[in-house]
Write a protein that holds these residues in place. Structure first.
Motif, PDB file in Angstrom:
ATOM      1  N   VAL A 272       4.288   7.839  44.456  1.00  0.00           N
ATOM      2  CA  VAL A 272       4.242   7.253  43.120  1.00  0.00           C
ATOM      3  C   VAL A 272       2.919   7.488  42.402  1.00  0.00           C
ATOM      4  O   VAL A 272       1.894   7.790  43.023  1.00  0.00           O
ATOM      5  CB  VAL A 272       4.528   5.731  43.165  1.00  0.00           C
ATOM      6  N   GLU A 273       2.997   7.292  41.087  1.00  0.00           N
ATOM      7  CA  GLU A 273       1.870   7.299  40.151  1.00  0.00           C
ATOM      8  C   GLU A 273       1.248   8.675  39.928  1.00  0.00           C
ATOM      9  O   GLU A 273       0.153   8.772  39.363  1.00  0.00           O
ATOM     10  CB  GLU A 273       0.777   6.295  40.560  1.00  0.00           C
ATOM     11  N   LEU A 274       1.919   9.743  40.342  1.00  0.00           N
ATOM     12  CA  LEU A 274       1.438  11.072  39.973  1.00  0.00           C
ATOM     13  C   LEU A 274       1.659  11.270  38.471  1.00  0.00           C
ATOM     14  O   LEU A 274       2.773  11.117  37.975  1.00  0.00           O
ATOM     15  CB  LEU A 274       2.186  12.155  40.748  1.00  0.00           C
ATOM     16  N   ASN A 275       0.580  11.617  37.777  1.00  0.00           N
ATOM     17  CA  ASN A 275       0.672  11.917  36.349  1.00  0.00           C
ATOM     18  C   ASN A 275       0.219  13.361  36.148  1.00  0.00           C
ATOM     19  O   ASN A 275      -0.986  13.636  36.078  1.00  0.00           O
ATOM     20  CB  ASN A 275      -0.196  10.958  35.538  1.00  0.00           C
ATOM     21  N   PRO A 276       1.155  14.299  36.102  1.00  0.00           N
ATOM     22  CA  PRO A 276       0.785  15.715  36.005  1.00  0.00           C
ATOM     23  C   PRO A 276      -0.044  16.035  34.766  1.00  0.00           C
ATOM     24  O   PRO A 276      -0.816  16.998  34.776  1.00  0.00           O
ATOM     25  CB  PRO A 276       2.141  16.434  35.956  1.00  0.00           C
ATOM     26  N   PHE A 277       0.099  15.231  33.713  1.00  0.00           N
ATOM     27  CA  PHE A 277      -0.668  15.458  32.494  1.00  0.00           C
ATOM     28  C   PHE A 277      -2.169  15.307  32.763  1.00  0.00           C
ATOM     29  O   PHE A 277      -2.998  15.917  32.073  1.00  0.00           O
ATOM     30  CB  PHE A 277      -0.220  14.464  31.413  1.00  0.00           C
ATOM     31  N   LEU A 278      -2.520  14.511  33.783  1.00  0.00           N
ATOM     32  CA  LEU A 278      -3.922  14.261  34.115  1.00  0.00           C
ATOM     33  C   LEU A 278      -4.398  15.099  35.298  1.00  0.00           C
ATOM     34  O   LEU A 278      -5.565  15.024  35.674  1.00  0.00           O
ATOM     35  CB  LEU A 278      -4.123  12.779  34.442  1.00  0.00           C
ATOM     36  N   ASP A 279      -3.502  15.884  35.885  1.00  0.00           N
ATOM     37  CA  ASP A 279      -3.843  16.657  37.073  1.00  0.00           C
ATOM     38  C   ASP A 279      -4.590  17.939  36.700  1.00  0.00           C
ATOM     39  O   ASP A 279      -4.671  18.312  35.526  1.00  0.00           O
ATOM     40  CB  ASP A 279      -2.566  16.988  37.853  1.00  0.00           C
ATOM     41  N   GLU A 280      -5.121  18.603  37.707  1.00  0.00           N
ATOM     42  CA  GLU A 280      -5.846  19.865  37.526  1.00  0.00           C
ATOM     43  C   GLU A 280      -5.078  20.981  38.217  1.00  0.00           C
ATOM     44  O   GLU A 280      -5.130  21.146  39.422  1.00  0.00           O
ATOM     45  CB  GLU A 280      -7.262  19.766  38.123  1.00  0.00           C
ATOM     46  N   ARG A 281      -4.263  21.691  37.445  1.00  0.00           N
ATOM     47  CA  ARG A 281      -3.497  22.837  37.942  1.00  0.00           C
ATOM     48  C   ARG A 281      -2.668  22.498  39.181  1.00  0.00           C
ATOM     49  O   ARG A 281      -2.562  23.267  40.121  1.00  0.00           O
ATOM     50  CB  ARG A 281      -4.440  24.004  38.229  1.00  0.00           C
ATOM     51  N   GLY A 282      -2.067  21.321  39.160  1.00  0.00           N
ATOM     52  CA  GLY A 282      -1.184  20.919  40.256  1.00  0.00           C
ATOM     53  C   GLY A 282      -1.885  20.482  41.518  1.00  0.00           C
ATOM     54  O   GLY A 282      -1.239  20.276  42.550  1.00  0.00           O
ATOM     55  N   ARG A 283      -3.189  20.266  41.439  1.00  0.00           N
ATOM     56  CA  ARG A 283      -3.978  19.969  42.637  1.00  0.00           C
ATOM     57  C   ARG A 283      -3.495  18.704  43.360  1.00  0.00           C
ATOM     58  O   ARG A 283      -3.353  18.694  44.587  1.00  0.00           O
ATOM     59  CB  ARG A 283      -5.437  19.811  42.206  1.00  0.00           C
ATOM     60  N   THR A 284      -3.232  17.636  42.619  1.00  0.00           N
ATOM     61  CA  THR A 284      -2.824  16.378  43.246  1.00  0.00           C
ATOM     62  C   THR A 284      -1.421  16.486  43.830  1.00  0.00           C
ATOM     63  O   THR A 284      -1.158  16.007  44.943  1.00  0.00           O
ATOM     64  CB  THR A 284      -2.901  15.231  42.233  1.00  0.00           C
ATOM     65  N   ALA A 285      -0.511  17.100  43.087  1.00  0.00           N
ATOM     66  CA  ALA A 285       0.850  17.271  43.590  1.00  0.00           C
ATOM     67  C   ALA A 285       0.859  18.073  44.888  1.00  0.00           C
ATOM     68  O   ALA A 285       1.572  17.736  45.845  1.00  0.00           O
ATOM     69  CB  ALA A 285       1.719  17.949  42.534  1.00  0.00           C
ATOM     70  N   LEU A 286       0.079  19.128  44.948  1.00  0.00           N
ATOM     71  CA  LEU A 286       0.017  19.947  46.156  1.00  0.00           C
ATOM     72  C   LEU A 286      -0.553  19.161  47.327  1.00  0.00           C
ATOM     73  O   LEU A 286      -0.088  19.303  48.473  1.00  0.00           O
ATOM     74  CB  LEU A 286      -0.825  21.198  45.893  1.00  0.00           C
ATOM     75  N   LEU A 287      -1.558  18.321  47.067  1.00  0.00           N
ATOM     76  CA  LEU A 287      -2.129  17.506  48.128  1.00  0.00           C
ATOM     77  C   LEU A 287      -1.107  16.515  48.667  1.00  0.00           C
ATOM     78  O   LEU A 287      -0.976  16.334  49.880  1.00  0.00           O
ATOM     79  CB  LEU A 287      -3.369  16.764  47.620  1.00  0.00           C
TER      80      LEU A 287
END
Length: 308
Positions: A272-287
């Motif tokens: 939860v709480e992933l906000n792709p608009f605030l991410d850096e080139r998918g870095r958080t999603a990949l982690l």
């Protein structure tokens, strides 16, 4: 060996948060290769698409700060039903969306555990306890209420869907907590186990988590894990709207996931709480996808974590 399938459920809810963008979270997790990572580890990944909210009804509450109450109630009803049904088929992995979705996952999965005659446990990995009631919230953002609702705290009856069975507060373990309001601090006295970042700094994440996992195992319990991006330090996971400095490090987070895999207790998962608009080139999603892979068994060496 035949592995239990992972049932991917998108929950693009953002009405519980104070900013837009969480509704893109499910797409970001899919684009980051979550299904492929699970398949690589031998788990069938059955993507059921995105949940749609139940029909909305007009709902009011005396607390004028509350926003989007009708929408969150509709989402809670739909997510609870979807999680309940998916738990009969395999391991539900709910892709958020803001943390208000846990009102649905916790209530739906608790219902399944009650019907199966099993104790239900929750590992809450988050910077916040999300223990506000509708009366105590000042921000009005309902991603701050799911634990209060799921544990049967006063003020939700007649507004939120009725609980088949409340979650026992003493079966909840919170780790990574570092932002608590005064009203939530009082509510934590209900018996929830809380390991804030100071406890993790002083004692290490492994012995704290191990004690909880031993309790779950001794009870033959069902364990649900709810992973909020802000459990992690924003230096490694910037794609979240509720950043709080001083979160879990890369290695602490992976160790948690590796220990969870070793325990073989996890039956369901929220991301939860992933906000792709605030991410850096998918870095958080990949982690996050990498952490899920650790939870499901990916490791460099076959070296189970020792018990404490």
């Amino acid at each position: 060996m035949t592995r239990k399938p992972c049932i991917l459920l998108g929950a693009p809810v953002q009405e519980g948060s104070g900013r837009l963008g969480c509704d893109m979270g499910p797409s970001a997790f899919r684009a980051a290769g979550l299904a492929a990572a699970l398949e690589e580890l031998g788990y069938p990944a059955l993507d059921r698409g995105n949940i749609a909210p139940a029909p909305m009804h007009t709902i009011s509450h005396p607390n004028a700060a509350i926003r989007n109450l009708a929408a969150i109630v509709a989402w809670t009803e739909a997510i609870a039903d979807a999680a309940y049904r998916a738990s009969a088929e395999g391991m539900p992995i709910v892709l958020g969306g803001d943390h208000s979705l846990a009102a649905g996952t916790l209530s739906g999965l608790r219902r399944r555990a009650a019907e199966d005659g099993r104790e239900f446990f929750v590992l809450w990995l988050d910077a916040h306890p999300d223990l506000h009631t509708l009366e105590t919230t000042r921000s009005g953002n309902l991603h701050g209420v799911p634990i209060a609702y799921a544990t049967g705290q006063p003020g939700f009856a007649g507004l939120f869907p009725p609980l088949a069975a409340p979650v026992n507060p003493q079966n909840i373990c919170m780790m990574g907590i570092r932002s608590v309001d005064s009203a939530e601090r009082a509510a934590l006295a209900t018996g929830i186990v809380v390991h804030d970042m100071r406890a993790i700094d002083e004692q290490g994440v492994a012995p704290l988590l191990d004690r909880f996992l031993q309790r779950v195992a001794a009870a033959n319990g069902i364990l649900h894990v709810s992973l909020d991006v802000d459990f992690l330090d924003p230096g490694i996971a910037p794609g979240v709207g509720t950043t709080v400095p001083g979160g879990a490090t890369f290695r602490e987070a992976h160790l948690v996931m590796e220990m969870l895999h070793d325990s073989q207790l996890v039956a369901s998962l929220d991301l939860v709480e992933l906000n792709p608009f605030l991410d850096e080139r998918g870095r958080t999603a990949l982690l996050i996808v990498d952490l899920v892979a650790s939870l499901m068994g990916r490791r460099v060496m076959d070296r189970p974590t020792r018990s404490y």
